[in-house]
Design a protein around this motif. Structure first.
Motif, mmCIF file in Angstrom:
data_model
loop_
_atom_site.group_PDB
_atom_site.id
_atom_site.type_symbol
_atom_site.label_atom_id
_atom_site.label_comp_id
_atom_site.label_asym_id
_atom_site.label_seq_id
_atom_site.Cartn_x
_atom_site.Cartn_y
_atom_site.Cartn_z
ATOM 1 N N THR A 7 -36.032 -40.703 28.968
ATOM 2 C CA THR A 7 -35.902 -39.261 29.196
ATOM 3 C C THR A 7 -37.164 -38.545 28.722
ATOM 4 O O THR A 7 -37.631 -37.608 29.368
ATOM 5 N N ASP A 8 -37.717 -38.984 27.598
ATOM 6 C CA ASP A 8 -38.987 -38.395 27.127
ATOM 7 C C ASP A 8 -40.063 -38.518 28.198
ATOM 8 O O ASP A 8 -40.763 -37.559 28.523
ATOM 9 N N ALA A 40 -32.671 -44.659 26.249
ATOM 10 C CA ALA A 40 -32.394 -43.327 26.789
ATOM 11 C C ALA A 40 -33.447 -42.347 26.295
ATOM 12 O O ALA A 40 -33.970 -41.531 27.054
ATOM 13 N N LYS A 41 -33.782 -42.474 25.016
ATOM 14 C CA LYS A 41 -34.783 -41.586 24.424
ATOM 15 C C LYS A 41 -36.143 -41.804 25.100
ATOM 16 O O LYS A 41 -36.795 -40.856 25.541
ATOM 17 N N GLU A 42 -36.552 -43.070 25.187
ATOM 18 C CA GLU A 42 -37.851 -43.386 25.796
ATOM 19 C C GLU A 42 -37.960 -42.856 27.220
ATOM 20 O O GLU A 42 -38.911 -42.189 27.588
ATOM 21 N N ARG A 57 -29.293 -46.008 23.133
ATOM 22 C CA ARG A 57 -29.871 -44.799 22.538
ATOM 23 C C ARG A 57 -31.394 -44.825 22.599
ATOM 24 O O ARG A 57 -32.040 -43.836 22.956
ATOM 25 N N GLN A 58 -31.919 -45.992 22.254
ATOM 26 C CA GLN A 58 -33.371 -46.125 22.201
ATOM 27 C C GLN A 58 -34.001 -45.950 23.589
ATOM 28 O O GLN A 58 -34.919 -45.149 23.777
ATOM 29 N N LEU A 98 -32.352 -34.914 26.421
ATOM 30 C CA LEU A 98 -31.257 -35.864 26.189
ATOM 31 C C LEU A 98 -30.295 -35.322 25.143
ATOM 32 O O LEU A 98 -30.714 -34.807 24.107
ATOM 33 N N ARG A 99 -29.000 -35.447 25.433
ATOM 34 C CA ARG A 99 -27.996 -35.038 24.452
ATOM 35 C C ARG A 99 -27.030 -36.176 24.210
ATOM 36 O O ARG A 99 -26.502 -36.770 25.150
#
Ligand SMILES: Nc1ncnc2c1ncn2[C@@H]1O[C@H](COP(=O)(O)OP(=O)(O)O)[C@@H](O)[C@H]1O
Ligand SMILES: [Mg+2]
Lengths: 530, 222
Positions: free
Chosen positions: A476-477, A472-474, A469-470, A483-484
């Motif tokens: 994609t940002d 993926a967030k970094e 999750r972490q 991100l979904r």
């Protein structure tokens, strides 16, 4: 006696409705003469019906090769300027009955009658055909009169029925709702979760899951036979609980949906057998759908039962569980899904489970490694990143491989143990987790960039992983990608996502699957529905 | 002892139709009635397509008997013994149908239906029923005969054995390739009519899943 069903061919795609042409005459006549044995129309009558400008005939056709194409037809007569319309005929081949095709044909004819400004639709039905009478009554037809001895030579009365247009608001909305927002029960048994979900369109009404995970713990991984046995035991109580939680009655359902693949064959068959029998018992259409596309469909739902939402498309989807590691390009949830790549050996969740064993951690390993890794250094050990070398990125750009990583971890740990040194479990776990997550996201982001799709959707049980999750967030940002991640209760295997996918197929006008399909353990993602 | 033929029996039982499903060998689906006997029956000996054929066969058996689910008084499930994957399809279907139609599930031992069929066809005295269990093993059940009502009396089994080790080798043996849902259903009707117990609601796999608990990770370095 041997059943016809026994000689039925491999699963075929569901029928589609289209306007009949003169080229369909022979196919229609062969259905007509086998359905209406004693009172069939002549080919000449049928030809003039098809040719008439006052007629509107539809055929239901099965695509694909081999099997006969036309499996149903229906005709409306609505003379221009007249306020009356007549349902002239309707027939559905025995092999596809009780699957909702008759209702779909009738609804399409009623729509056409409205388009032609008819005020009333009439039909005649044999007095000895209560099934058909029930269908017409459910659409709002009322009995007007009896025509004694109408059907000859059988000497059977005809009931005259009438539908007044426009349909009553309540009935109309019941029917438009049942197409736009159908009430669907979904059955999922592809791995170790017996999942029963109930949705109305994109609104989640119930999501009940019975997992046999604990029974697999002593074996260190999912045992197919243990999972299948558990499904059979869990099925009925899980359905009963889901129905109670949703506050519905089974009779109210518009359709039944079931995962027919990919997954463990013996486990899938429990769900397929049950879904078919439930559909026949309730006389509801049945949709056999793809498990992986179901994972994408999970994003339609709000886990708290609020109104769902559309999935923004196109999107890249990364599905990671104990059984799958797949990268998809989804252009349409109901009609266009492409497999970009998948694991060529172990699934990512499986790698977590195996490495956990190497580290002496219990099953399932994913959450354990996640817990232990929290205090470790992800850069302590540089474990290999499978299929990321330039030559691999040319040939296996979107594919994954985790078995080499697992072996590398085991080797590293054994070397320490052999030397009598302590194993830094936290560092090993953190470094292993980093390797898995790095590869997963590197490839997923590459797909977004290559395909110019600025959206990434995650699904599957491994999405529970904190580092997934972490990172993926970094990433994609950083790449400007939206991100979904659906709620975790919808990321792990569940029946609600299966119901939600089928609801979308219904809303998109797709016909049911019929009753002849089987479980397909390797069903490709391009087969969204069988 | 005078043994009445089962189909001559009349009890003060109002009669109720049953849907019967058995997938312990091939797939068999029937609609039966205490008074009217077997109203419809469809059987295929194919042991590879249970999941494919089950739905159409249930639909067709009902249609051929002109019976709607609402008119049934129960759903009979053949509980085996049978090879697991196929056996489960029929039991799952029976349970789901019973749930959907709001009717009780009636579990019956599949071999008992084979025995009933043999006795109805004229066999008398002891009988050994044998079916294929795959993996070079057999399922067996032994019967001493029928009771006064014509209901088979199981005296041993159901059990699982290698071909050379099947017990009761001295009994007349019948190897069945299929189990008739019609017979299964009729047996359920008679058991009900005479207030005899049904089988337990438990699939008769007679084999544990063949896995061994993990003994810890295997070494990858020699
Ligand atoms: N926090 C986590 N980190 C990594 N893997 C996880 C985590 N939680 C669960 N998993 C893994 O997810 C898998 C289970 O997910 P699920 O969607 O049920 O897949 P399947 O049923 O196909 O095995 C298991 O392999 C488990 O180890
Ligand atoms: Mg699972």
């Amino acid at each position: 006696m041997t059943a016809d069903a026994a000689s039925a061919s491999a699963p075929v795609p569901p029928p589609v409705l289209r306007r009949a042409t003169m080229a369909d005459l022979d196919a229609i006549m062969s259905l007509e003469t086998s359905t209406f044995v004693t009172d069939a129309w002549s080919p000449a009558m049928m030809r003039s019906e098809l040719r008439s400008e006052h007629s509107y005939y539809l055929v239901a056709e099965r695509a694909g090769s081999g099997e006969p194409g036309v499996v149903g037809y229906a005709g409306l007569r609505a003379v221009n300027g007249s306020t009356d319309a007549d349902i002239q005929t309707i027939a559905v081949a025995p092999a596809v009955r009780r699957a909702g095709l008759g209702r779909s044909l009738m609804l399409a004819l009623i729509d056409e009658a409205e388009r032609r400004d008819a005020r009333e639709v009439f039909l005649e039905v044999r007095a000895d055909n209560p099934g058909a009478q029930r269908l017409y009554a459910s659409l709002g037809f009322e009995q007007l009169a009896v025509r004694p001895h109408y059907y000859q030579p059988d000497d059977v009365d005809a009931l005259v029925m009438r539908l007044t247009l426009p349909m009553q608001d309540a009935l109309r909305s019941a029917h438009t709702n049942s197409r736009a927002e159908p009430l669907v029960l979904g059955i999922e048994t592809s791995c170790d979760e017996t999942g029963i979900g109930i949705v109305r369109g994109t609104r989640l009404l119930a999501n009940v899951i019975a997992s046999s995970m604990d029974e697999h713990a002593r074996y260190g991984g999912v045992v197919p036979e243990v999972a299948a046995r558990a499904h059979l035991e869990a099925l009925e109580p899980t359905i009963t609980e889901a129905v109670a939680r949703a506050g519905i009655r089974l009779e109210e359902l518009d359709a039944i949906a079931v995962t027919c693949g990919p997954g463990l064959a013996g486990a899938l068959m429990v769900g397929v057998g049950a879904a078919k029998a439930l559909a026949v018992a309730l006389d509801k259409p049945l949709y056999g759908v793809n498990h992986l596309v179901g994972h994408v469909g999970a994003d339609l739902l709000d886990a708290d039962g609020g109104q769902g939402r559309e999935i923004e498309l196109p999107t890249i989807a990364l599905l990671v569980s104990g059984g799958h590691t797949s990268l998809l390009h989804v252009r349409s949830l109901t009609d266009d899904v492409e497999l970009l790549g998948e694991t060529i050996d172990d699934a990512a969740g499986e790698a977590f489970d195996k490495v956990a064993r190497v580290l002496g951690l219990p099953y399932p390993g994913g959450p354990q490694i996640d817990r232990v890794a929290a205090t470790g250094d992800p850069n302590a050990i540089r474990f290999p990143r499978g299929l990321t070398l330039p030559k691999d990125m040319a040939k296996h750009r979107y594919d994954f491989s985790f078995s080499g990583l697992k072996t590398a971890v085991a080797r590293w740990v054994e070397k320490r143990e052999d030397a009598g040194e302590p194993v830094p479990v936290a560092d090993v776990a953190a470094s292993f987790r980093e390797a898995v997550v790095d590869v997963l996201l590197r490839k997923a982001i590459a797909a977004c960039v290559d395909r110019e799709v600025p959206r990434l959707l995650l699904g599957g049980g491994v999405v529970a992983n904190a580092r997934v999750r972490q990172l993926a967030k970094e990433r994609t940002d950083a790449a400007g990608i939206a991100l979904r991640i659906p709620a975790l209760s919808l990321c792990t295997d569940n029946g609600a996502m299966i119901a939600a996918l089928a609801a979308q197929r219904i809303a998109a006008g797709h016909a049911p699957s019929g009753l002849d399909f089987g479980a397909d353990s390797t069903l490709p993602v391009t087969d969204i529905q069988v | 002892m005078v043994v009445e033929k089962p189909w001559c029996l009349r009890a003060d039982y109002a009669g109720g139709m049953l849907l019967a499903i058995d997938t312990s060998a091939g797939t068999s689906v029937a609609v039966v009635d205490l008074e009217g006997g077997v109203l419809s029956e469809l059987t295929t000996v194919d042991t590879m397509r249970h999941a494919e054929v089950i739905g159409g066969m249930v639909r067709d058996a009902l249609a051929q008997a002109s019976v709607t689910p609402a008119r049934l008084s129960g759903v009979v499930a053949g509980m085996g013994p049978g090879p697991f994957t196929g056996l489960r399809v029929g039991i799952a279907a029976a349970k789901a149908f019973a749930l959907g139609a709001g009717k009780p599930l009636v579990p019956i031992v599949s071999h008992d239906a084979v025995a009933l069929e043999r006795y109805s066809a004229g066999h008398t005295g002891p009988l050994l029923v044998v079916t294929d269990a795959r993996r070079r093993e057999l399922y067996w059940s032994a019967y001493g005969g029928v009771d006064v009502l014509g209901i088979p009396l199981r005296s041993g089994g159901p059990g699982l054995a290698k071909p050379a080790e099947v017990p009761h080798a001295d009994l007349p043996r019948y190897d069945a390739a299929s189990v008739s849902a019609g017979q299964l259903g009729l047996l359920a009707e008679w058991l009900y009519a005479h207030r005899r117990p049904f089988a337990e609601d438990r699939p008769l796999y007679l084999r544990s899943p063949d896995v061994t608990p993990s003994t810890g990770p295997k070494r990858v370095t020699a």
